[in-house]
Design a protein around this motif. Structure first.
Motif, PDB file in Angstrom:
ATOM      1  N   ALA A   1     -20.857 -36.909  57.134  1.00  0.00           N
ATOM      2  CA  ALA A   1     -21.137 -38.307  56.787  1.00  0.00           C
ATOM      3  C   ALA A   1     -21.610 -38.441  55.345  1.00  0.00           C
ATOM      4  CB  ALA A   1     -22.181 -38.879  57.741  1.00  0.00           C
ATOM      5  N   THR A   2     -22.439 -37.506  54.882  1.00  0.00           N
ATOM      6  CA  THR A   2     -23.015 -37.607  53.543  1.00  0.00           C
ATOM      7  C   THR A   2     -22.393 -36.640  52.543  1.00  0.00           C
ATOM      8  OG1 THR A   2     -24.733 -35.955  53.989  1.00  0.00           O
ATOM      9  CG2 THR A   2     -25.223 -38.250  54.573  1.00  0.00           C
ATOM     10  N   GLY A   3     -21.741 -35.597  53.047  1.00  0.00           N
ATOM     11  CA  GLY A   3     -21.240 -34.552  52.176  1.00  0.00           C
ATOM     12  C   GLY A   3     -22.308 -33.581  51.730  1.00  0.00           C
ATOM     13  N   ASN A   4     -23.549 -33.777  52.188  1.00  0.00           N
ATOM     14  CA  ASN A   4     -24.636 -32.877  51.818  1.00  0.00           C
ATOM     15  C   ASN A   4     -24.500 -31.535  52.533  1.00  0.00           C
ATOM     16  OD1 ASN A   4     -25.743 -34.884  50.250  1.00  0.00           O
ATOM     17  ND2 ASN A   4     -27.535 -35.229  51.546  1.00  0.00           N
ATOM     18  N   MET A   5     -24.850 -30.475  51.818  1.00  0.00           N
ATOM     19  CA  MET A   5     -25.023 -29.188  52.461  1.00  0.00           C
ATOM     20  C   MET A   5     -26.443 -29.140  53.031  1.00  0.00           C
ATOM     21  SD  MET A   5     -25.061 -25.326  50.834  1.00  0.00           S
ATOM     22  CE  MET A   5     -23.323 -24.938  50.980  1.00  0.00           C
ATOM     23  N   CYS A   6     -26.546 -28.986  54.343  1.00  0.00           N
ATOM     24  CA  CYS A   6     -27.833 -28.893  55.017  1.00  0.00           C
ATOM     25  C   CYS A   6     -28.152 -27.416  55.221  1.00  0.00           C
ATOM     26  CB  CYS A   6     -27.788 -29.617  56.357  1.00  0.00           C
ATOM     27  SG  CYS A   6     -27.335 -31.367  56.232  1.00  0.00           S
ATOM     28  N   ALA A   7     -29.287 -27.001  54.707  1.00  0.00           N
ATOM     29  CA  ALA A   7     -29.635 -25.588  54.721  1.00  0.00           C
ATOM     30  C   ALA A   7     -31.112 -25.433  55.066  1.00  0.00           C
ATOM     31  CB  ALA A   7     -29.317 -24.959  53.364  1.00  0.00           C
ATOM     32  N   PHE A   8     -31.559 -24.192  55.087  1.00  0.00           N
ATOM     33  CA  PHE A   8     -32.974 -23.921  55.307  1.00  0.00           C
ATOM     34  C   PHE A   8     -33.306 -22.596  54.647  1.00  0.00           C
ATOM     35  CE2 PHE A   8     -31.020 -21.511  58.659  1.00  0.00           C
ATOM     36  CZ  PHE A   8     -31.885 -20.451  58.934  1.00  0.00           C
ATOM     37  N   ALA A   9     -34.550 -22.246  54.674  1.00  0.00           N
ATOM     38  CA  ALA A   9     -34.985 -20.956  54.140  1.00  0.00           C
ATOM     39  C   ALA A   9     -36.179 -20.489  54.944  1.00  0.00           C
ATOM     40  CB  ALA A   9     -35.351 -21.077  52.661  1.00  0.00           C
TER      41      ALA A   9
END
Length: 486
Positions: free
Chosen positions: A173-181
């Motif tokens: 929907a946003t094109g964002n890469m959703c990540a974590f660390a």
């Protein structure tokens, strides 16, 4: 003179490959669908020099990135090392300087304080760059076509976390890469962060929080509204590293949690739900929410799946209890209880490395694929594989109908992680192709196979044939030509 140890991690099917090169126009068996126009990147650990310790982990090898470039019915192949700081320092020295897997206490003093990452776990194109990732270090940037290494990124110096995950998700929907660390403030710390990277590669958000305990946080789930973290007790302590034990071990005495963080919230909004029993779970097929109710699909085993990370209390490895089955965990953010609402098995196939049509990530998915182990089929390859698993089938589940289908790769062949490619950008969910590397362990050749995603039982419609056998890889992803042009 290079001499690799005569141990399980460096002999037989896991012998080092160390080949960089190009092959234009791979030999094709069948016909490559003309709709396939883009790249499939995958990565495997491949130590450029013999390790400092003979019993070193397979996962400690330098990242070797493979590129399969599809165009005009042709497939070209390219392979290069991810030139991490570790790789460059050892290249200059001509031998290994970094010691055991995730144990800086074993390093040569000349590299103290240097980034130990190997960029060997996953590769993904985002914002026109290739992200090469290993969860104990920053993200390495490479050129997606030349595979030239550009270097580590902290996203313009804005990212506070010292590490970056190996399993980001792209929000369609946003094109964002959703990540974590995790271990964001240093090795073995409980510090974590949820991260979003915009379509152009800029840092959008970073929400810091603490994990219930330090453990391997290999994958996670993202829904339209929440980030979801499963906490499974593959744990470590400084005492393990000081004793020279494998970095991780399984601790059945610790509980399993599911942490749910509103993507537009703060660390104060996270909730931790406790599982009814301690199990093993690693990769995630997908997660989605229906209002405040969150569904999380992951392969679950009753015991430790990783014999190379043995039980901390000395319990023997149980290969039957280690068999994972895709399972749906459900929790509700409005519940007054901190326990799971339900745990529902989704298949009777023994499976791992689950994938979906990534255009439907964060939402309810109706199709899923995964590698399947069928112990009833004959196997002619060598015994004693490090994982104990022989992934000899590719499985498909239609969640709308409950129908399960699969394709057996044959008695000599195991499969590496599958990847879905849509037939066209606007094709219906699941209408497309599955690509995967198939390794013949007898002839020692690998093929990149292409199957119709909804007709996998019919077997490959094409094979791009390599004159070598690729080392066992971890993860990879498809990028269409449009995203490469970015």
């Amino acid at each position: 003179m290079a001499h690799f140890p005569d141990t399980r991690g460096f002999t037989g099917t896991l012998r080092p490959l160390r080949i960089e090169g190009d092959i234009l126009d791979l030999e094709i068996e069948g016909e490559i669908p003309p709709q396939l126009n883009g790249t499939f990147h995958r990565v495997h650990p491949d130590a450029q020099f013999p390790p400092m310790f003979a019993n070193d982990q397979f996962f400690n090898g330098d990242g070797m990135v493979s590129l399969f470039h599809f165009h005009d019915g042709i497939v070209d192949f390219r392979q290069r090392y991810a030139q991490t700081d570790k790789w460059k320092l050892e290249r200059a020295a001509g031998h290994a300087l970094f010691g055991a897997y995730r144990n800086p206490l074993t390093d040569d003093p000349s590299v103290a304080g240097q980034i130990r990452g190997t960029a060997n776990t996953n590769v993904m194109v985002h914002g026109g760059s290739l992200y090469a990732m290993k969860e104990d270090s920053p993200c390495l940037i490479m050129d997606p076509l030349s595979l030239e290494t550009i270097g580590y990124t902290r996203f313009g110096g804005k990212l506070r976390s010292q590490t970056f995950c190996a399993h980001p998700k792209i929000d369609p929907a946003t094109g964002n890469m959703c990540a974590f660390a995790y271990a964001t403030k240093g090795l073995l710390t409980r510090d974590m962060a949820y991260i979003e990277i915009g379509p152009e590669g800029d840092l959008v958000k970073e929400i810091a929080f603490e994990n219930p305990y330090y453990c391997m946080m290999h994958d996670f789930g993202v829904t339209e509204d929440y980030a979801v973290f499963h906490v499974v007790p593959i744990v470590s302590l400084w005492e393990r590293l000081e004793a020279g034990l494998p970095h991780f071990g399984f601790d059945r005495t610790l509980p399993v949690y599911l942490g749910v963080l509103p993507r537009n919230g703060t660390a104060d909004d996270i909730r931790w739900f406790k599982a009814p029993e301690t199990v093993f779970a690693s990769h995630v097929m997908n997660a989605f929410n229906e209002g405040t109710k969150i569904h999380f699909d992951t392969p679950v085993a009753m015991g430790n799946c990783f014999p190379f990370f043995p039980d901390v209390h000395g319990e023997p490895f149980d290969p039957i209890a280690a068999r994972p089955y895709l399972t749906r965990w459900t929790v509700d953010m409005t519940s007054n209880s901190d326990t799971f609402e339900s745990v529902v098995p989704l298949t009777d196939m023994i499976g791992e490395f689950p994938r979906i049509d990534d255009r439907f990530a964060t939402r309810r998915h109706h199709h899923g694929w995964m590698l399947v182990m069928d112990p009833d089929m004959p196997f002619e390859g060598p015994s004693g594989r490090a994982s104990g698993f022989i992934m000899n089938r590719l499985g498909h589940i239609d969640f709308s109908t409950g129908q399960q289908t699969s394709w057996w790769a044959g008695p000599q062949t195991i499969l590496q992680e599958p990847c879905f490619v849509p037939r066209t950008p606007d094709a219906a969910e699941g209408d497309g192709y599955i690509i995967a590397v198939a390794d013949n362990l007898v002839t020692n050749y690998s093929d990149l196979i292409v199957l119709d995603a909804r007709k996998i039982a019919e077997g490959p419609i094409a094979r791009a044939k390599l004159p070598i056998r690729l080392r066992s890889g971890l993860h990879g992803n498809w990028a269409n030509a449009t995203s490469l042009a970015a």
